[in-house]
Design a protein around this motif. Structure first.
Motif, short mmCIF file in Angstrom:
data_model
loop_
_atom_site.label_atom_id
_atom_site.label_comp_id
_atom_site.label_asym_id
_atom_site.label_seq_id
_atom_site.Cartn_x
_atom_site.Cartn_y
_atom_site.Cartn_z
N TYR A 1 4.28 9.99 -7.79
CA TYR A 1 4.43 9.45 -9.15
C TYR A 1 3.62 10.30 -10.14
CZ TYR A 1 5.32 5.22 -6.28
OH TYR A 1 5.74 4.32 -5.34
N PHE A 2 2.38 10.61 -9.75
CA PHE A 2 1.54 11.41 -10.63
C PHE A 2 2.07 12.83 -10.78
CE2 PHE A 2 -1.39 8.00 -9.42
CZ PHE A 2 -1.90 7.65 -10.67
N PHE A 3 2.59 13.39 -9.69
CA PHE A 3 3.19 14.72 -9.78
C PHE A 3 4.37 14.73 -10.75
CE2 PHE A 3 1.76 15.43 -5.13
CZ PHE A 3 0.50 15.81 -5.55
N LEU A 4 5.18 13.66 -10.71
CA LEU A 4 6.32 13.56 -11.62
C LEU A 4 5.84 13.50 -13.06
CD1 LEU A 4 9.35 13.19 -12.17
CD2 LEU A 4 9.04 10.73 -11.82
N PHE A 5 4.81 12.70 -13.32
CA PHE A 5 4.29 12.59 -14.68
C PHE A 5 3.70 13.92 -15.14
CE2 PHE A 5 1.52 11.02 -18.10
CZ PHE A 5 2.43 10.22 -18.78
N MET A 6 3.00 14.60 -14.22
CA MET A 6 2.46 15.92 -14.56
C MET A 6 3.58 16.90 -14.86
SD MET A 6 -0.55 16.01 -11.67
CE MET A 6 -1.08 17.70 -11.97
N GLU A 7 4.64 16.81 -14.06
CA GLU A 7 5.80 17.67 -14.29
C GLU A 7 6.38 17.44 -15.68
OE1 GLU A 7 10.29 18.19 -12.34
OE2 GLU A 7 8.79 16.94 -11.35
N ALA A 8 6.46 16.16 -16.08
CA ALA A 8 7.01 15.82 -17.40
C ALA A 8 6.08 16.32 -18.51
CB ALA A 8 7.21 14.32 -17.51
N VAL B 1 0.84 -1.20 0.00
CA VAL B 1 0.00 0.00 0.00
C VAL B 1 0.88 1.25 0.00
CG1 VAL B 1 -1.64 1.36 1.38
CG2 VAL B 1 -1.97 -1.12 1.10
N THR B 2 1.94 1.22 0.79
CA THR B 2 2.87 2.35 0.82
C THR B 2 3.45 2.61 -0.56
OG1 THR B 2 3.46 1.92 3.12
CG2 THR B 2 5.03 3.21 1.84
N ALA B 3 3.81 1.54 -1.25
CA ALA B 3 4.40 1.67 -2.59
C ALA B 3 3.39 2.17 -3.61
CB ALA B 3 4.97 0.33 -3.04
N LEU B 4 2.11 1.81 -3.41
CA LEU B 4 1.08 2.19 -4.38
C LEU B 4 0.47 3.55 -4.06
CD1 LEU B 4 -0.68 1.53 -6.81
CD2 LEU B 4 -2.20 0.27 -5.29
N SER B 5 -0.34 3.61 -3.02
CA SER B 5 -1.05 4.86 -2.74
C SER B 5 -0.30 5.80 -1.82
CB SER B 5 -2.43 4.56 -2.13
OG SER B 5 -2.30 3.77 -0.96
N LEU C 1 9.09 0.04 -15.86
CA LEU C 1 9.64 1.10 -15.02
C LEU C 1 8.74 1.34 -13.80
CD1 LEU C 1 11.96 3.14 -14.83
CD2 LEU C 1 10.54 4.75 -16.10
N ALA C 2 7.43 1.38 -14.02
CA ALA C 2 6.49 1.57 -12.91
C ALA C 2 6.58 0.41 -11.93
CB ALA C 2 5.07 1.71 -13.45
N ARG C 3 6.66 -0.81 -12.47
CA ARG C 3 6.78 -2.00 -11.61
C ARG C 3 8.04 -1.93 -10.76
NH1 ARG C 3 9.68 -6.63 -12.03
NH2 ARG C 3 8.83 -8.49 -10.99
N ASN C 4 9.17 -1.62 -11.38
CA ASN C 4 10.44 -1.56 -10.66
C ASN C 4 10.43 -0.47 -9.60
OD1 ASN C 4 11.44 -3.69 -12.16
ND2 ASN C 4 12.51 -2.39 -13.63
N LEU D 1 8.37 -1.74 -6.63
CA LEU D 1 9.11 -2.76 -5.90
C LEU D 1 10.19 -2.12 -5.03
CD1 LEU D 1 9.51 -5.56 -8.60
CD2 LEU D 1 8.12 -5.66 -6.52
N ALA D 2 10.83 -1.09 -5.56
CA ALA D 2 11.86 -0.38 -4.79
C ALA D 2 11.25 0.32 -3.59
CB ALA D 2 12.58 0.63 -5.69
N ALA D 3 10.08 0.92 -3.79
CA ALA D 3 9.39 1.59 -2.68
C ALA D 3 8.97 0.58 -1.62
CB ALA D 3 8.16 2.35 -3.20
N GLU D 4 8.48 -0.58 -2.04
CA GLU D 4 8.07 -1.60 -1.09
C GLU D 4 9.27 -2.10 -0.28
OE1 GLU D 4 5.64 -5.83 -1.05
OE2 GLU D 4 7.19 -5.47 -2.54
N ARG D 5 10.39 -2.34 -0.96
CA ARG D 5 11.60 -2.80 -0.25
C ARG D 5 12.02 -1.78 0.79
NH1 ARG D 5 13.22 -4.42 -5.45
NH2 ARG D 5 14.51 -2.54 -5.68
#
Length: 275
Positions: free
Chosen positions: A180-187, A170-174, A253-256, A259-263
């Motif tokens: 993540y969305f802010f980064l995409f909006m920034e791009a 949940v931490t990694a997702l929401s 990229l989103a999956r990785n 996974l990094a956030a979950e770890r």
């Protein structure tokens, strides 16, 4: 829950949002207590919501049925040990919104008989559109689970997980997801400016598009994949953009990233629990 008293240990942004949501839902401000070391925060909360404030955690806990731990995870062990006797004497329900601190560690610090609900909210709670996952330990009964859910529902959507380890997912997702969305909006804004749009136009179009897409997804029974296909005409501009994303490995990229956030969430839980 409206007959119960609620104490917030910590008066930061998330506590501010929860208090505002509860008061807006009709919960009596006179049944809410807040403690914090920052007197300016307490003064602001008292002026805005007319809640009770204090600098004494133990005295606040002593009169509260529900205790919301809203302090930084780095200091939670010390705070929990300090209020343990008061929690046990009152038999308070403890609701923790501190990221990465496991229920077993909270139970160890607060007392083995303590009813605990761990929550993983996210920052959109600040604008009453949060997404919160909750996990209850074995000591928390049905009415206590309902009380904890009522508190978090004041700032948005709530879901329950039966396995505490899923809170790392949940931490990694929401939990981290808004960034993540802010980064995409920034791009998107940056690309829009490169295509000739001025800053204001690029930003407004990006923001409204993100809002509209989220609203459609929330209100539709279709999956995101189905919605994407519906707005992607063969041979059109959207198809070209989507193909570029896919060829660039966006899914992997989103999956990785998650996974990094979950770890990292697991690592932080281990560090905080060692206190």
């Amino acid at each position: 829950m409206k007959q119960q008293t609620i104490g917030f240990i910590g008066g930061g942004n998330m506590a501010h949002a929860l208090i505002g949501g509860l008061v807006a839902d009709g919960f009596s401000a006179q049944k809410i207590w807040v403690t914090d070391l920052d007197q300016n925060k307490l003064a602001e909360l008292k002026e805005q919501f007319h809640v009770n404030t204090s600098a004494d955690n133990q005295s606040t806990v002593a009169q509260c049925d529900i205790v919301v731990l809203a302090v930084k995870p780095q200091v939670l062990a010390g705070v929990a040990k300090d209020i343990a006797a008061a929690v046990q004497a009152r038999k308070s329900l403890v609701v923790s919104i501190a990221a990465g601190v496991r229920a077993a560690d909270l139970q160890r610090w607060l007392g083995e008989e303590t009813a605990i609900v761990r929550c993983m909210p996210n920052t959109p709670a600040l604008v009453k559109t949060g997404a919160t996952a909750l996990y209850a330990n074995a000591r928390a009964g049905k009415s206590q689970r309902e009380s904890a859910e009522s508190v978090m529902r004041a700032v948005g959507l709530t879901v329950w997980v039966d396995d505490e380890n899923l809170l790392d997912a949940v931490t990694a997702l929401s939990g981290s997801g808004p960034a993540y969305f802010f980064l995409f909006m920034e791009a998107m804004e940056s690309a829009g400016r490169e295509l000739g749009l001025d800053d204001r136009t690029a930003r407004l179009l990006t923001q409204q598009t993100a809002l509209g897409a989220a609203k459609i997804a929330m209100e539709s029974a279709e999956t995101p994949a189905e919605l994407r296909r519906r707005v992607t005409s063969p041979g059109g501009t959207t198809e070209q953009a989507i193909r570029t994303f896919e060829e660039g490995g966006l899914r992997e990229l989103a999956r990785n990233a998650m996974l990094a956030a979950e770890r990292r969430s697991v690592e932080m839980s281990n560090q905080f629990g060692a206190q």
